[in-house]
Design an enzyme around this catalytic site. Sequence first.
Site, PDB file in Angstrom:
ATOM      1  NE  ARG A   1      -1.124   2.538   2.794  1.00  0.00           N
ATOM      2  CZ  ARG A   1      -0.545   3.673   3.196  1.00  0.00           C
ATOM      3  NH1 ARG A   1      -0.497   4.724   2.395  1.00  0.00           N
ATOM      4  NH2 ARG A   1       0.009   3.762   4.386  1.00  0.00           N
ATOM      5  CG  ASP A   2       3.153   4.364   3.025  1.00  0.00           C
ATOM      6  OD1 ASP A   2       3.229   5.215   2.136  1.00  0.00           O
ATOM      7  OD2 ASP A   2       3.303   4.633   4.231  1.00  0.00           O
TER       8      ASP A   2
ATOM      9  CG  HIS B   1       3.679   4.727   9.231  1.00  0.00           C
ATOM     10  ND1 HIS B   1       2.953   3.792   8.520  1.00  0.00           N
ATOM     11  CD2 HIS B   1       4.060   5.651   8.300  1.00  0.00           C
ATOM     12  CE1 HIS B   1       2.889   4.136   7.239  1.00  0.00           C
ATOM     13  NE2 HIS B   1       3.555   5.271   7.083  1.00  0.00           N
TER      14      HIS B   1
ATOM     15  CG  HIS C   1       7.486   7.637   5.248  1.00  0.00           C
ATOM     16  ND1 HIS C   1       7.292   7.186   3.967  1.00  0.00           N
ATOM     17  CD2 HIS C   1       6.298   7.477   5.878  1.00  0.00           C
ATOM     18  CE1 HIS C   1       6.036   6.788   3.830  1.00  0.00           C
ATOM     19  NE2 HIS C   1       5.410   6.951   4.975  1.00  0.00           N
TER      20      HIS C   1
ATOM     21  CB  CYS D   1       3.244  10.473   1.208  1.00  0.00           C
ATOM     22  SG  CYS D   1       1.536  11.022   1.362  1.00  0.00           S
TER      23      CYS D   1
ATOM     24  CG  ASN E   1       6.630   3.224   5.056  1.00  0.00           C
ATOM     25  OD1 ASN E   1       6.067   3.311   3.980  1.00  0.00           O
ATOM     26  ND2 ASN E   1       6.086   3.637   6.170  1.00  0.00           N
TER      27      ASN E   1
END
Length: 307
Positions: free
Chosen positions: A14-15, A206, A208, A239, A248
């Site tokens: 996802r990310d 979380h 990055h 993002c 990440n």
Amino acid sequence: MIPAKVKIVEVGPRDGLQNEKDFVATATKIELVNRLSRAGLQNVESASFVSPKWVPQMADGGAVLAGIERRPGTIYSVLTPNMRGFEGALEAKADEIVIFGAASEAFSQKNINCSIAESIARFEPVAKATKDAGLRLRASISCALGCPYQGEVPVAAVVDVVERMKALGCDEIDIADTIGVGTPARTREVLAAASRVFPRERLSGHFHDTYGQAIGNIYAALEEGIEIFHASVAGLGGCPYAKGATGNVATEDVVYLMNGLGIETGVNLDQLVEIGDFISRAIGKPSASRAGKALLAKKLAGAAPCV
Ligand code: HMG
Ligand code: MG
């Protein structure tokens, strides 16, 4: 005290992939999720049910969820900004619904086109429907350590959003460093403050890795007693609404760190390194994982004798 065991939430599908310009084939996404769950990742953030106009790469969330093999015990999470997204997620049989807000007003506007207060109002019916459906509810709080638009984000602003997410009944809350600007002391300060209003064992980091601080921040978070960390295989991602933000922290680097500390993750590092290689080749980009690249080079050197 540093925990003996941590949960790693794999957010690469996802990310990691959401920021890819060229559309990644649905079959590749499915294979990525399957390989990750087979490598022992017990929570895989697999898709988003957001507007395809905003994030075209995630337009095939339903097909991804329909195509994956469900490993018993694995939690397959998806991002949902509103009821429309929730309905898609429910139909796709996601296990965990992730609502996502921000500690910065400016980022909230850029990412989900509404204020923080409006976002909470939108999340209320999603949270209720999630609970009614017996699903897990997680909230992600962006810009908890800094914002690409407003810069400094006060600790009190993060705590305020944690309290609002808690009131919605969240099972887990992610403290997200969207643009990777946080450093260990600030990370500890924010996590300590958040854990005064929400159980620390249900808070996650979380991070990055834009400024190369993520491993340091994870160590600081471990010292703060945090037991859940998000990571992206091969360090994929960024993002779409935070220009210049890199992916990440790489899952390979996090598992290597935990192995070295004797902290249990349940993840097979050898398999993970191969997955990092697989997805890097599939999207035609070099892996951003330091441990992944080193371990792959070592493996290849072992396989091919020097002449
Ligand atoms: P909007 O334009 O204000 O909303 O977007 P809208 O209700 O006017 O809808 C616009 C269009 O999207 C309409 O279509 C809707 O039907 C459609 P049209 O009538 O124009 O044809 N739509 C949807 N389609 C599919 N699924 C849906 C959906 N909702 C509306 N769920 C909205 C508001 C929230 C929808 C939009 O801003 C959006 O989708 N944003 C998503 C942004 C995003 O995914 N960002 C990346 C993920 S967050 C992240 O990466 C941070 C995180 O990793 C933590 C960290 O690192 O910080 C989690
Ligand atoms: Mg993120």
